[in-house]
Design a protein around this motif. Structure first.
Motif, PDB file in Angstrom:
ATOM      1  N   UNK A   1       3.219  20.437 -10.036  1.00 31.10           N
ATOM      2  CA  UNK A   1       4.589  20.190  -9.594  1.00 31.10           C
ATOM      3  C   UNK A   1       5.311  19.149 -10.448  1.00 31.10           C
ATOM      4  N   UNK A   2       4.611  18.395 -11.265  1.00 23.17           N
ATOM      5  CA  UNK A   2       5.243  17.414 -12.134  1.00 23.17           C
ATOM      6  C   UNK A   2       5.391  16.056 -11.463  1.00 23.17           C
ATOM      7  N   UNK A   3       5.622  15.047 -12.274  1.00 22.65           N
ATOM      8  CA  UNK A   3       5.669  13.663 -11.788  1.00 22.65           C
ATOM      9  C   UNK A   3       6.848  13.421 -10.846  1.00 22.65           C
TER      10      UNK A   3
ATOM     11  N   UNK B   1      -2.574  17.606 -10.273  1.00 26.59           N
ATOM     12  CA  UNK B   1      -2.521  18.440  -9.063  1.00 26.59           C
ATOM     13  C   UNK B   1      -3.458  17.958  -7.962  1.00 26.59           C
ATOM     14  N   UNK B   2      -4.090  16.790  -8.147  1.00 30.95           N
ATOM     15  CA  UNK B   2      -5.004  16.248  -7.138  1.00 30.95           C
ATOM     16  C   UNK B   2      -4.988  14.727  -7.183  1.00 30.95           C
ATOM     17  N   UNK B   3      -4.992  14.117  -6.011  1.00 29.08           N
ATOM     18  CA  UNK B   3      -5.261  12.688  -5.909  1.00 29.08           C
ATOM     19  C   UNK B   3      -6.782  12.529  -5.842  1.00 29.08           C
ATOM     20  N   UNK B   4      -7.302  11.313  -5.959  1.00 26.38           N
ATOM     21  CA  UNK B   4      -8.752  11.142  -5.796  1.00 26.38           C
ATOM     22  C   UNK B   4      -9.267  11.672  -4.453  1.00 26.38           C
TER      23      UNK B   4
ATOM     24  N   UNK C   1       1.743  10.140  -9.917  1.00 30.38           N
ATOM     25  CA  UNK C   1       0.892  10.224 -11.107  1.00 30.38           C
ATOM     26  C   UNK C   1      -0.159  11.322 -10.977  1.00 30.38           C
ATOM     27  N   UNK C   2      -0.998  11.232  -9.944  1.00 32.15           N
ATOM     28  CA  UNK C   2      -2.128  12.147  -9.838  1.00 32.15           C
ATOM     29  C   UNK C   2      -1.710  13.579  -9.475  1.00 32.15           C
TER      30      UNK C   2
ATOM     31  N   UNK D   1       0.818  -1.220   0.000  1.00 31.26           N
ATOM     32  CA  UNK D   1       0.000   0.000   0.000  1.00 31.26           C
ATOM     33  C   UNK D   1       0.851   1.270   0.000  1.00 31.26           C
ATOM     34  N   UNK D   2       2.005   1.221   0.649  1.00 31.33           N
ATOM     35  CA  UNK D   2       2.894   2.382   0.682  1.00 31.33           C
ATOM     36  C   UNK D   2       3.434   2.661  -0.721  1.00 31.33           C
ATOM     37  N   UNK D   3       3.829   1.610  -1.426  1.00 36.11           N
ATOM     38  CA  UNK D   3       4.314   1.760  -2.794  1.00 36.11           C
ATOM     39  C   UNK D   3       3.216   2.327  -3.696  1.00 36.11           C
ATOM     40  N   UNK D   4       2.000   1.829  -3.556  1.00 44.09           N
ATOM     41  CA  UNK D   4       0.877   2.337  -4.346  1.00 44.09           C
ATOM     42  C   UNK D   4       0.629   3.808  -4.014  1.00 44.09           C
ATOM     43  N   UNK D   5       0.740   4.190  -2.732  1.00 46.15           N
ATOM     44  CA  UNK D   5       0.543   5.587  -2.342  1.00 46.15           C
ATOM     45  C   UNK D   5       1.579   6.486  -3.013  1.00 46.15           C
ATOM     46  N   UNK D   6       2.830   6.067  -3.010  1.00 45.95           N
ATOM     47  CA  UNK D   6       3.890   6.864  -3.632  1.00 45.95           C
ATOM     48  C   UNK D   6       3.624   7.023  -5.126  1.00 45.95           C
ATOM     49  N   UNK D   7       3.261   5.932  -5.789  1.00 43.39           N
ATOM     50  CA  UNK D   7       2.960   5.986  -7.223  1.00 43.39           C
ATOM     51  C   UNK D   7       1.711   6.820  -7.505  1.00 43.39           C
ATOM     52  N   UNK D   8       0.711   6.710  -6.628  1.00 37.01           N
ATOM     53  CA  UNK D   8      -0.511   7.505  -6.782  1.00 37.01           C
ATOM     54  C   UNK D   8      -0.184   8.997  -6.717  1.00 37.01           C
TER      55      UNK D   8
END
Length: 134
Positions: A91-93, A70-73, A64-65, A54-61
């Motif tokens: 801010x860029x990827x 400029x916004x996560x879900x 990307x988003x 989940x931590x890896x997914x959070x970093x990737x989220x």
């Protein structure tokens, strides 16, 4: 339709009236994003047994988003966004990934200044602002 003669928005760093969103909205966005990360990580790992997926997914989220939109879900739901402190743009990827990594460490997020910018925000030149609905 936008007005071509309207003044461009003032970056948060140069806006003396800048008021950051509440910590409740920021925390709410993080909780929503964390739940989504748990759900996504279920597809390739057991988040109850392994803590890193989940931590890896959070970093990737965040990379990307935040980097592209400029916004996560979670930020979309709580009506906040992450912008560049100096210019008010995305801010860029790369900086989004770095911000996600620093946020995953948790400690930088707890060290805030008067604009509620955590250490992860200051190191990546970012700030959380209100996101008006269009």
């Amino acid at each position: 339709m936008t007005n071509p003669y309207a003044a461009p928005p003032v970056p948060p760093a140069k806006d003396p009236s800048f008021t950051p969103p509440s910590l409740g909205r920021r925390f709410g966005a993080l909780v929503i994003d964390w739940v989504l990360c748990l759900l996504v990580s279920n597809f390739f790992a057991n988040p109850l047994r392994d803590g890193w997926p989940p931590v890896l997914v959070l970093i990737l989220e965040y990379g990307f988003f935040v980097g592209l939109f400029a916004q996560t879900p979670g930020m979309y739901v709580t009506r906040i966004r992450c912008l560049g402190w100096a210019d008010g743009g995305r801010i860029g990827v790369a900086r989004g990934l770095l911000r996600g990594l620093l946020l995953a460490l948790a400690v930088p997020a707890l060290i805030m200044d008067e604009h509620r910018r955590g250490l992860h925000d200051r190191l990546t030149g970012a700030v959380i602002t209100d996101a008006p609905r269009r």
